[in-house]
Design a protein around this motif. Sequence first.
Motif, PDB file in Angstrom:
ATOM      1  N   GLY A  97      64.325  63.134  49.553  1.00  0.00           N
ATOM      2  CA  GLY A  97      64.221  64.665  49.408  1.00  0.00           C
ATOM      3  C   GLY A  97      62.373  64.649  49.965  1.00  0.00           C
ATOM      4  N   ALA A  98      61.892  63.538  49.769  1.00  0.00           N
ATOM      5  CA  ALA A  98      60.204  63.735  49.696  1.00  0.00           C
ATOM      6  C   ALA A  98      59.849  64.531  51.310  1.00  0.00           C
ATOM      7  N   PRO A  99      58.738  65.269  51.281  1.00  0.00           N
ATOM      8  CA  PRO A  99      58.177  65.055  52.526  1.00  0.00           C
ATOM      9  C   PRO A  99      58.020  63.699  53.497  1.00  0.00           C
ATOM     10  N   ALA A 100      57.878  64.116  54.798  1.00  0.00           N
ATOM     11  CA  ALA A 100      57.575  62.485  55.796  1.00  0.00           C
ATOM     12  C   ALA A 100      56.864  62.293  55.526  1.00  0.00           C
ATOM     13  N   ILE A 101      55.305  62.497  55.140  1.00  0.00           N
ATOM     14  CA  ILE A 101      53.843  62.097  54.853  1.00  0.00           C
ATOM     15  C   ILE A 101      53.962  62.886  52.922  1.00  0.00           C
ATOM     16  N   HIS A 102      54.022  61.354  52.778  1.00  0.00           N
ATOM     17  CA  HIS A 102      53.865  62.038  51.102  1.00  0.00           C
ATOM     18  C   HIS A 102      53.278  62.441  50.470  1.00  0.00           C
ATOM     19  N   GLN A 138      55.322  57.522  49.210  1.00  0.00           N
ATOM     20  CA  GLN A 138      54.263  57.846  48.255  1.00  0.00           C
ATOM     21  C   GLN A 138      53.275  56.510  48.041  1.00  0.00           C
ATOM     22  N   ASP A 139      52.133  56.468  47.964  1.00  0.00           N
ATOM     23  CA  ASP A 139      51.601  55.667  48.042  1.00  0.00           C
ATOM     24  C   ASP A 139      50.786  55.055  48.866  1.00  0.00           C
ATOM     25  N   ALA A 140      51.375  54.802  49.981  1.00  0.00           N
ATOM     26  CA  ALA A 140      50.795  54.407  50.735  1.00  0.00           C
ATOM     27  C   ALA A 140      49.711  54.643  51.116  1.00  0.00           C
ATOM     28  N   ARG A 141      47.957  53.971  51.730  1.00  0.00           N
ATOM     29  CA  ARG A 141      47.048  54.133  52.049  1.00  0.00           C
ATOM     30  C   ARG A 141      45.991  53.686  53.989  1.00  0.00           C
ATOM     31  N   ILE A 142      46.016  54.097  54.034  1.00  0.00           N
ATOM     32  CA  ILE A 142      46.168  53.945  55.918  1.00  0.00           C
ATOM     33  C   ILE A 142      44.148  54.661  56.309  1.00  0.00           C
ATOM     34  N   THR A 172      46.561  54.437  64.379  1.00  0.00           N
ATOM     35  CA  THR A 172      46.997  55.177  65.456  1.00  0.00           C
ATOM     36  C   THR A 172      48.613  54.627  64.368  1.00  0.00           C
ATOM     37  N   ILE A 173      49.417  55.677  64.585  1.00  0.00           N
ATOM     38  CA  ILE A 173      50.619  55.533  64.261  1.00  0.00           C
ATOM     39  C   ILE A 173      51.651  56.821  65.403  1.00  0.00           C
ATOM     40  N   SER A 174      52.242  55.449  65.623  1.00  0.00           N
ATOM     41  CA  SER A 174      53.192  56.077  67.371  1.00  0.00           C
ATOM     42  C   SER A 174      54.882  56.520  66.460  1.00  0.00           C
ATOM     43  N   PRO A 175      55.137  56.915  67.731  1.00  0.00           N
ATOM     44  CA  PRO A 175      56.406  57.851  67.271  1.00  0.00           C
ATOM     45  C   PRO A 175      58.021  57.189  66.232  1.00  0.00           C
ATOM     46  N   GLY A 176      57.979  58.227  65.111  1.00  0.00           N
ATOM     47  CA  GLY A 176      58.880  56.950  64.828  1.00  0.00           C
ATOM     48  C   GLY A 176      59.055  55.646  63.895  1.00  0.00           C
ATOM     49  N   ALA A 177      57.686  55.265  63.820  1.00  0.00           N
ATOM     50  CA  ALA A 177      56.937  54.247  62.503  1.00  0.00           C
ATOM     51  C   ALA A 177      57.695  54.930  61.091  1.00  0.00           C
ATOM     52  N   VAL A 178      57.575  53.434  60.650  1.00  0.00           N
ATOM     53  CA  VAL A 178      57.746  54.083  58.987  1.00  0.00           C
ATOM     54  C   VAL A 178      57.060  53.147  58.608  1.00  0.00           C
ATOM     55  N   VAL A 179      55.957  53.728  57.846  1.00  0.00           N
ATOM     56  CA  VAL A 179      56.010  53.655  56.559  1.00  0.00           C
ATOM     57  C   VAL A 179      56.135  52.774  55.099  1.00  0.00           C
ATOM     58  N   GLY A 180      55.927  51.869  54.631  1.00  0.00           N
ATOM     59  CA  GLY A 180      56.770  52.519  53.717  1.00  0.00           C
ATOM     60  C   GLY A 180      55.921  52.549  51.888  1.00  0.00           C
ATOM     61  N   PRO A 181      56.740  52.904  50.877  1.00  0.00           N
ATOM     62  CA  PRO A 181      55.861  53.605  49.279  1.00  0.00           C
ATOM     63  C   PRO A 181      55.074  51.554  49.732  1.00  0.00           C
ATOM     64  N   GLY A 182      53.793  52.276  48.458  1.00  0.00           N
ATOM     65  CA  GLY A 182      52.624  51.510  48.505  1.00  0.00           C
ATOM     66  C   GLY A 182      51.906  50.517  49.682  1.00  0.00           C
ATOM     67  N   VAL A 183      52.371  50.529  50.860  1.00  0.00           N
ATOM     68  CA  VAL A 183      51.769  49.902  51.751  1.00  0.00           C
ATOM     69  C   VAL A 183      50.412  50.411  52.106  1.00  0.00           C
ATOM     70  N   ALA A 184      50.095  48.783  52.287  1.00  0.00           N
ATOM     71  CA  ALA A 184      47.938  49.264  52.567  1.00  0.00           C
ATOM     72  C   ALA A 184      47.929  48.810  54.178  1.00  0.00           C
ATOM     73  N   ILE A 185      47.423  49.783  55.045  1.00  0.00           N
ATOM     74  CA  ILE A 185      47.062  49.330  56.609  1.00  0.00           C
ATOM     75  C   ILE A 185      45.567  49.655  56.360  1.00  0.00           C
TER      76      ILE A 185
END
Length: 341
Positions: free
Chosen positions: A112-117, A136-140, A145-158
Amino acid sequence: MPDPRFFETLGPVSVSALAAVGGAELADPTLGERLIATVAPLDDAGADAVSFLSDPRRAKNLSACKAGAIFMRPQHREFAPDGCAVLLTPHPQAAWAAATALLHTPRRHEAGAPAIHPSAVLEEGVRLSPGVIIGQDARIGRGTTISPGAVVGPGVAIGRDCFIGANAVVGFALIGDRVSLHAGSVVGEAGFGAAPGARGVVDLPQLGRVVLQDGVTLGANSCIDRGAFDDTTVGENTKIDNLVHVAHNVQLGRNCVLAAYTGLSGTTVVGDGVAFGGKAGVADHLTIGPGASIGASASVFKDVPAGETWTGFPARPIKRWLRETAWLSRSARSRGMKDEA
């Protein structure tokens, strides 16, 4: 201890509870109330960790293990370290896997969280396409650039100036600057680990991460599995083609190139500057020395020394392979001439 950015800690849990969920018998019931907080391999386990012994070759060296509890087969009980809570079972690895579920669980996207936490941190200049999901808690970093439909999980750092392709999935990962992950690539999913249990084969938990250093390129529909305990790592400026699989706990050096359909099995160590031809395969727990080359469709079952070129099935040094191939060709021609005569 698994990285808390990617795994939640549920414990501590009593040894008795671990024995119950793993279907094991506690050798010394007086140790049943001992609390265990985490899981670890035998070599790294401390007093608050539970581990397992499944390889009988390691039993005689078990005395130095400092684990608070160990799942093991009854016939290995005599090798248990002093003071350790021994959990007896015919299926120690599967029992340990069941116990792990009481201690750690992977972080998932919040329902239920927003697409961009809201807790995600995006530096200025990050470009997001439609349909992107960031946990949640991802850092970019900026310029990514993040393309359509890509998924970045919790805690990921890019890092900065990266490119994440359409429908790529990134989880349990730390990614450097100028990294490109092309369409459909998957980074950080569970590596392949299984063990026989009382009711059949069970999955083993994968509690490690993926670390991609600066300048790495990962081709379309390629996969890099997260480690079982330690990290799966890819060194700086390594270039990976489409449809390549890098298994858990692989250590891949800098400036390597991997052509399509290459497969690296678990815990392989690859030095800097190694080249893999298309459809090359490497068995697990091997070492490929720096500067080596592995030919197309080669199947590697032994360590490859630095700087050597190997090819064939099974793979061997190319000069030997050429001599054997030439001998077979001459033998076949000679036999054909005799048959015609």
